[in-house]
Write a protein that holds these residues in place. Structure first.
Motif, short mmCIF file in Angstrom:
data_model
loop_
_atom_site.label_atom_id
_atom_site.label_comp_id
_atom_site.label_asym_id
_atom_site.label_seq_id
_atom_site.Cartn_x
_atom_site.Cartn_y
_atom_site.Cartn_z
N ASN A 52 48.50 32.41 44.31
CA ASN A 52 48.40 33.38 45.33
C ASN A 52 47.03 33.71 45.62
OD1 ASN A 52 51.10 33.52 45.05
ND2 ASN A 52 51.31 35.35 44.01
N ARG A 53 45.97 33.68 44.88
CA ARG A 53 44.69 33.98 44.99
C ARG A 53 43.77 32.76 45.45
NH1 ARG A 53 43.91 39.25 42.85
NH2 ARG A 53 42.04 39.07 44.39
N VAL A 54 44.36 31.57 45.41
CA VAL A 54 43.33 30.42 45.71
C VAL A 54 43.26 30.08 47.23
CG1 VAL A 54 43.34 27.92 45.31
CG2 VAL A 54 44.26 29.24 43.44
N ILE A 55 41.95 29.96 47.62
CA ILE A 55 41.59 29.80 48.96
C ILE A 55 41.57 28.26 48.94
CG2 ILE A 55 40.05 30.04 50.79
CD1 ILE A 55 39.55 32.71 49.81
N ILE A 57 38.04 28.28 44.54
CA ILE A 57 37.44 29.37 45.19
C ILE A 57 38.67 30.33 45.43
CG2 ILE A 57 36.35 30.13 46.99
CD1 ILE A 57 35.02 27.47 47.20
N THR A 58 38.55 31.46 44.80
CA THR A 58 39.57 32.48 44.98
C THR A 58 39.52 33.57 46.12
OG1 THR A 58 38.54 34.05 43.62
CG2 THR A 58 40.07 32.36 42.64
N ASP A 59 40.38 34.47 46.64
CA ASP A 59 40.19 35.33 47.81
C ASP A 59 39.30 36.29 47.07
OD1 ASP A 59 42.02 36.40 46.06
OD2 ASP A 59 43.42 36.92 47.57
N SER A 60 39.09 36.59 45.66
CA SER A 60 38.27 37.78 45.38
C SER A 60 36.82 37.40 45.09
CB SER A 60 39.01 38.12 44.02
OG SER A 60 38.64 37.03 42.95
N GLY A 61 36.59 36.13 45.60
CA GLY A 61 35.09 35.68 45.73
C GLY A 61 34.83 35.05 44.26
#
Length: 87
Positions: free
Chosen positions: A17-20, A57-61
């Protein structure tokens, strides 16, 4: 919201869910992203000393390094989503 987990090799798992993006580490801009994440303390090296083949790369940086090919990670991502659709 269900938590979907993706195996990125050697028993390491990331939240789907967090992977960009899942990219190859060869280009200069991606190398710059890795360097900047290391300086910020947001780099997670999950290669176990092996060559980096995929950069996640995740949405949290956060930036996660994996020793398996980007295509393999992406296929695991897609298979995971298909399995959830069937359930």
């Amino acid at each position: 919201m269900d938590i979907k987990l993706i195996n990125i090799g050697f028993g390491n798992i990331v939240s789907a869910n967090r992977v960009i993006a899942i990219v190859s580490p060869e280009s200069a801009p991606i190398k710059r992203i890795i360097t900047e994440a290391r300086e910020r303390g947001e780099l997670i090296d999950a290669t176990y000393g092996r060559r980096t083949r995929a950069v996640i790369i995740t949405d949290s940086g956060h930036v996660v390094l994996s020793a398996i090919q980007p295509e393999t990670v992406a296929n695991r991502f897609v298979v995971s989503k298909e399995n959830l659709a069937e359930a």
